[in-house]
Every structure is written in structure tokens, then in C-alpha cells.
Design an enzyme around this catalytic site. Structure first.
Site, PDB file in Angstrom:
ATOM      1  N   HIS A 107       0.793  -1.230   0.000  1.00  0.00           N
ATOM      2  CA  HIS A 107       0.000   0.000   0.000  1.00  0.00           C
ATOM      3  C   HIS A 107       0.827   1.282   0.000  1.00  0.00           C
ATOM      4  CE1 HIS A 107      -3.442  -2.407   0.008  1.00  0.00           C
ATOM      5  NE2 HIS A 107      -3.857  -2.305   1.245  1.00  0.00           N
ATOM      6  N   HIS A 176     -10.236   2.149  -0.809  1.00  0.00           N
ATOM      7  CA  HIS A 176     -10.290   1.032   0.099  1.00  0.00           C
ATOM      8  C   HIS A 176     -11.415   1.278   1.088  1.00  0.00           C
ATOM      9  CE1 HIS A 176      -8.579  -2.132   2.590  1.00  0.00           C
ATOM     10  NE2 HIS A 176      -7.646  -2.323   1.705  1.00  0.00           N
ATOM     11  N   GLU A 307     -11.661  -3.781  -4.023  1.00  0.00           N
ATOM     12  CA  GLU A 307     -10.606  -2.877  -4.456  1.00  0.00           C
ATOM     13  C   GLU A 307     -10.326  -3.146  -5.925  1.00  0.00           C
ATOM     14  OE1 GLU A 307      -7.203  -3.399  -1.704  1.00  0.00           O
ATOM     15  OE2 GLU A 307      -8.672  -4.611  -0.660  1.00  0.00           O
TER      16      GLU A 307
HETATM   17  C1  LIG Z   1      -2.391  -3.027  -7.584  1.00  0.00           C
HETATM   18  O1  LIG Z   1      -3.218  -3.105  -6.456  1.00  0.00           O
HETATM   19  C2  LIG Z   1      -3.850  -4.314  -6.344  1.00  0.00           C
HETATM   20  C3  LIG Z   1      -4.866  -4.242  -5.254  1.00  0.00           C
HETATM   21  O2  LIG Z   1      -4.416  -3.723  -4.065  1.00  0.00           O
HETATM   22  C4  LIG Z   1      -2.815  -5.332  -6.098  1.00  0.00           C
HETATM   23  O3  LIG Z   1      -3.434  -6.569  -5.920  1.00  0.00           O
HETATM   24  C5  LIG Z   1      -1.862  -5.347  -7.230  1.00  0.00           C
HETATM   25  O4  LIG Z   1      -0.789  -6.158  -6.912  1.00  0.00           O
HETATM   26  C6  LIG Z   1      -1.306  -4.017  -7.514  1.00  0.00           C
HETATM   27  N1  LIG Z   1      -0.604  -4.048  -8.764  1.00  0.00           N
HETATM   28  C7  LIG Z   1       0.705  -3.939  -8.848  1.00  0.00           C
HETATM   29  C8  LIG Z   1       1.249  -3.876 -10.195  1.00  0.00           C
HETATM   30  O5  LIG Z   1       1.410  -3.866  -7.884  1.00  0.00           O
HETATM   31  C1  LIG Z   2     -13.989   3.349  -3.406  1.00  0.00           C
HETATM   32  O1  LIG Z   2     -14.997   4.187  -2.922  1.00  0.00           O
HETATM   33  C2  LIG Z   2     -16.310   3.861  -3.266  1.00  0.00           C
HETATM   34  C3  LIG Z   2     -17.266   4.818  -2.686  1.00  0.00           C
HETATM   35  O2  LIG Z   2     -17.321   4.633  -1.313  1.00  0.00           O
HETATM   36  C4  LIG Z   2     -16.609   2.486  -2.828  1.00  0.00           C
HETATM   37  O3  LIG Z   2     -17.913   2.130  -3.295  1.00  0.00           O
HETATM   38  C5  LIG Z   2     -15.593   1.517  -3.341  1.00  0.00           C
HETATM   39  O4  LIG Z   2     -15.804   0.236  -2.876  1.00  0.00           O
HETATM   40  C6  LIG Z   2     -14.198   1.953  -2.970  1.00  0.00           C
HETATM   41  N1  LIG Z   2     -13.220   1.007  -3.443  1.00  0.00           N
HETATM   42  C7  LIG Z   2     -12.639   1.017  -4.638  1.00  0.00           C
HETATM   43  C8  LIG Z   2     -11.747  -0.110  -4.930  1.00  0.00           C
HETATM   44  O5  LIG Z   2     -12.745   1.882  -5.455  1.00  0.00           O
END
Ligand SMILES: *[C@@H]1O[C@H](CO)[C@@H](O)[C@H](O)[C@H]1NC(C)=O
Ligand SMILES: *[C@@H]1O[C@H](CO)[C@@H](O)[C@H](O)[C@H]1NC(C)=O
Ligand SMILES: *[C@@H]1O[C@H](CO)[C@@H](O)[C@H](O)[C@H]1NC(C)=O
Ligand SMILES: *[C@@H]1O[C@H](CO)[C@@H](O)[C@H](O)[C@H]1NC(C)=O
Ligand SMILES: *[C@@H]1O[C@H](CO)[C@@H](O)[C@H](O)[C@H]1NC(C)=O
Length: 342
Positions: A107, A176, A307
Site C-alpha cells: 500500500h 479502500h 478494491e
Molecule cells: C495493484 O493493487 C492491487 C490491489 O491492491 C494489487 O493486488 C496489485 O498487486 C497491484 N498491482 C501492482 C502492479 O502492484
Molecule cells: C472506493 O470508494 C467507493 C465509494 O465509497 C466504494 O464504493 C468503493 O468500494 C471503494 N473502493 C474502490 C476499490 O474503489
């Protein structure tokens, strides 16, 4: 018509700045986002009786979000999810990131995009946040300009992520939000009905890094193409929960990827995205120790996350869709959350 208003949510310690809150209200949805981490602090929709409830986990005060927490509602970057051993190589150069998840980086590092103050601007039906991530920040190459835009139209909240870098960098932005369609603070999501439109998923090793295999869901617990009730599904497969990437098409078009409904309240959340993957997470690591909004606590499985994202560890897996952003290119992804009733 969506109204957009702003006020002060709180102050960061040490004079690091004022955190503003933006309230986006349509007839059907009330969303609140703050300029710290672009965090969605509140998201209310109606049940079938017309009663609004807040569906996202979080805190009433800024300290909740500046302290350690499980990224409630935040935008995650520069790279969401795990990078194996915090190491990658781009154009022959090795990069090392801070290790903050067992042996891996997760993250965005120690101070990811969820822990910085963004510059807000009110736009039609929403708000746009901007952040300049310095060259080398958290170990990543290139100066990266990032825009995150929330717009609310009727029952649909749209999140657009855009970024440009002056050097090739991995990038993977997601947000998230932890949802409970019965209302935040409800004890679990076992009575939610889930479907995910994915034929394949990514098996992981015991540190949650994908093994590299792109496996068919057919005949496994990951086959969620037809709706299942989450609680009974977990039980019948003796699963401790989901924390897995489901593979969507790799085209840039907007495609529906998941639908979650809650028969008791009548609420339905439908997610569509331009991203190639969606991580379905059932809040396996919540343990009830955090005190959240209105004094609620959040036990294991009391929420789910969807996500939308690039595939985990793509930067180390050449056969995964590329997560690299080159100078002169633009990263541009959109995720829509539509709230309806059964
Ligand atoms: C991007 O984020 C997703 C979800 O958190 C993750 O699973 C994925 O590994 C990420 N992609 C890269 C290229 O790191
Ligand atoms: C992002 O935000 C929206 C609005 O709360 C939510 O519905 C969604 O699950 C969140 N997650 C991602 C991965 O965009
Ligand atoms: C990117 O921009 C930063 C800040 O202006 C600068 O220090 C860096 O040298 C630039 N990198 C490249 C590859 O141009
Ligand atoms: C809706 O109203 C009916 C009738 O008053 C009640 O029985 C039901 O529990 C309500 N549903 C919800 C989700 O509050
Ligand atoms: C981002 O991509 C969408 C299509 O997915 C497009 O409509 C939009 O114009 C793009 N935005 C920019 C700023 O290029």
C-alpha cells in the site's frame, strides 16, 4: 442535482495543515470525503423503507485516520497491494521500497497516499483532489502528479484516478472502502449475497503474494459468477475469508465486475471499472479493537472491500498486465459504485 458543500473536518498535529470535508448529496446518496488521503468518511444510502444508513467503516475524528488503521476509505498509492520483498527492477535499475508487511511492501509504503494532505477543488457534481508525489518518495522513481476525482450523479458515485510521471514508475491506485450494506457497525456480512464476474483468480503463497498462476475459478470456492450467500459459502468451503484478486478483462472499457446485495435492507451495490482486477476482501484482519464511528467496533468479517486494481505484484510478473507508467503516458482509470434496491 448534486449539492457539494465544504467545511473543516479537523487539524493535523504539528501545524501540518487543515483537513477539509466535502459533502456530496444527491437525492439517493450522501457521500463525504476529506482532503486527507481522499478518504470517504461517510456514505449513506436508503434501505427499501427510505431510511438512510451509513455504509462505510471509519472514524468521527481526524485522529482516527492519522493513527494506524486498516486504510478505511482511503486512496491507496503509489502501488496498492503487495510488492514481493519490496523490490523491483525498472529499465535495468533496482529499486527498494520500505518493508511494512512481513517481508513485503504494501500500500505505497510507510507514508502512502492515504496519509498525505491533498489539494481540493470543487467541480460540477463533485470534488477533485491533487497530489504531487516527489521523485523518490517511498523509494519510487519519478515525480508523479495524481488527480483523484469523486463525482456523484443520482445513485452512482464515480471515482476517477489520473496520473502522470516524469520517469517510468509502477502505479496502482485504488480506494479502500469497507462496506456493510446493513449499516456500518453491524456485526458481520454473512447475510450479504455476492457475485463477481471473473473466470480467473490469482492463487497466492502464504505471504499473500500471487504465485504467478492465473487459475480458473471453475470448481473452486472462487467461482462467484452466480450469486452466493457469503456466510454459508465460507462455511461450506471452510474458508477463513477472501483476500484475493479476481481477474477481469484487460481492456480499458468500463465493465461490471461485482454485485453485492443485502436482502434484509434491500440495498445493492454494483461495481464497474476500467481496471483489470478486483481484490475481494472480507475484512479478515479486523478484530474489534478499533473504536469507530458512533462508538461502533469492527469485528472480523464485519465489512467487505472491493478494491478495483492492477494485479498484485505485477511489477515482478512479466505475464501480468503491466503496471508501469511511462513519461508522456497517462494513467487513467475509473471505478463506479452504483447503489440501488432489490
Ligand atoms: C495493484 O493493487 C492491487 C490491489 O491492491 C494489487 O493486488 C496489485 O498487486 C497491484 N498491482 C501492482 C502492479 O502492484
Ligand atoms: C472506493 O470508494 C467507493 C465509494 O465509497 C466504494 O464504493 C468503493 O468500494 C471503494 N473502493 C474502490 C476499490 O474503489
Ligand atoms: C523529474 O522531476 C523531478 C522534479 O522536478 C526532477 O528532480 C527529476 O530529475 C526528474 N526526472 C526526470 C527523469 O526527468
Ligand atoms: C421496513 O418497514 C417494515 C414495516 O414497518 C418493517 O417490518 C421492516 O423491518 C422495515 N425494514 C427495514 C430494513 O428497516
Ligand atoms: C480517461 O479515460 C476515459 C475513458 O475511460 C475518457 O473518457 C476520459 O476522457 C479520459 N480522461 C482524460 C483526462 O484523458
Amino acid at each position: 442535482m448534486t449539492s457539494v458543500t465544504r467545511d473543516v473536518f479537523g487539524q493535523l498535529l504539528g501545524g501540518e495543515g487543515t483537513v477539509e470535508r466535502f459533502c456530496l448529496h444527491s437525492k439517493e446518496v450522501r457521500a463525504e470525503v476529506i482532503s486527507f488521503g481522499c478518504i470517504i468518511t461517510r456514505l449513506e444510502t436508503q434501505d427499501r423503507n427510505g431510511t438512510f444508513s451509513d455504509l462505510v467503516l471509519g472514524f468521527d475524528v481526524i485522529e482516527g485516520y492519522t493513527n494506524k488503521h486498516p486504510y478505511f476509505g482511503a486512496v491507496i498509492g503509489r502501488v496498492a497491494n503487495r510488492i514481493a520483498n519490496g523490490k523491483f527492477t525498472v529499465k535495468g535499475k533496482d529499486y527498494r521500497l520500505a518493508i511494512n508487511n512481513g517481508p513485503n511492501s504494501i500500500h505505497g509504503g510507510l507514508k502512502g497516499f492515504d496519509k498525505v494532505l491533498w489539494a481540493p477543488k470543487i467541480i460540477e457534481n463533485g470534488v477533485q483532489f491533487f497530489y504531487k508525489s516527489a521523485d523518490g518518495e517511498e523509494g519510487y522513481p519519478g515525480e508523479l502528479n495524481v488527480w483523484v476525482t469523486y463525482t456523484l450523479i443520482g445513485r452512482t458515485l464515480t471515482v476517477n484516478y489520473r496520473a502522470q510521471s516524469n520517469n517510468t514508475t509502477p502505479i496502482n491506485l485504488t480506494n479502500h472502502s469497507y462496506f456493510n450494506l446493513a449499516g456500518q457497525g453491524s456485526s458481520n456480512v454473512y447475510d450479504h449475497v455476492v457475485s463477481i464476474d471473473a473466470d480467473h483468480y490469482l492463487p497466492v503463497d502464504d505471504t499473500m503474494i500471487p504465485t504467478g498462476e492465473v487459475a480458473p475459478v471453475l470448481g473452486t470456492c472462487f467461482d462467484l459468477r452466480k450469486p452466493v450467500e457469503l456466510g454459508s459459502h465460507l462455511k461450506s468451503f471452510h474458508l477463513d475469508g477472501f483476500d484475493h484478486n479476481f481477474c477481469l478483462g484487460v481492456t480499458q472499457e468500463q465493465k461490471q465486475c461485482a454485485r453485492i446485495s443485502h436482502p434484509l435492507s434491500g440495498r445493492v451495490l454494483t461495481v464497474s471499472t476500467t481496471q483489470p482486477g478486483v481484490q475481494f476482501y472480507t475484512a479478515n484482519f479486523l478484530d474489534g479493537s478499533l473504536k469507530g464511528k458512533a462508538g461502533k467496533v469492527y469485528p472480523k468479517h464485519s465489512a467487505f472491500c472491493l478494491e478495483t486494481q492492477g494485479w498484485p505484484d505485477a511489477v515482478n510478473k512479466p505475464h501480468f498486465p503491466s503496471s508501469l507508467l511511462n513519461p508522456g503516458e497517462e494513467y487513467n482509470h475509473t471505478t463506479c459504485f452504483e447503489f440501488s434496491l432489490i
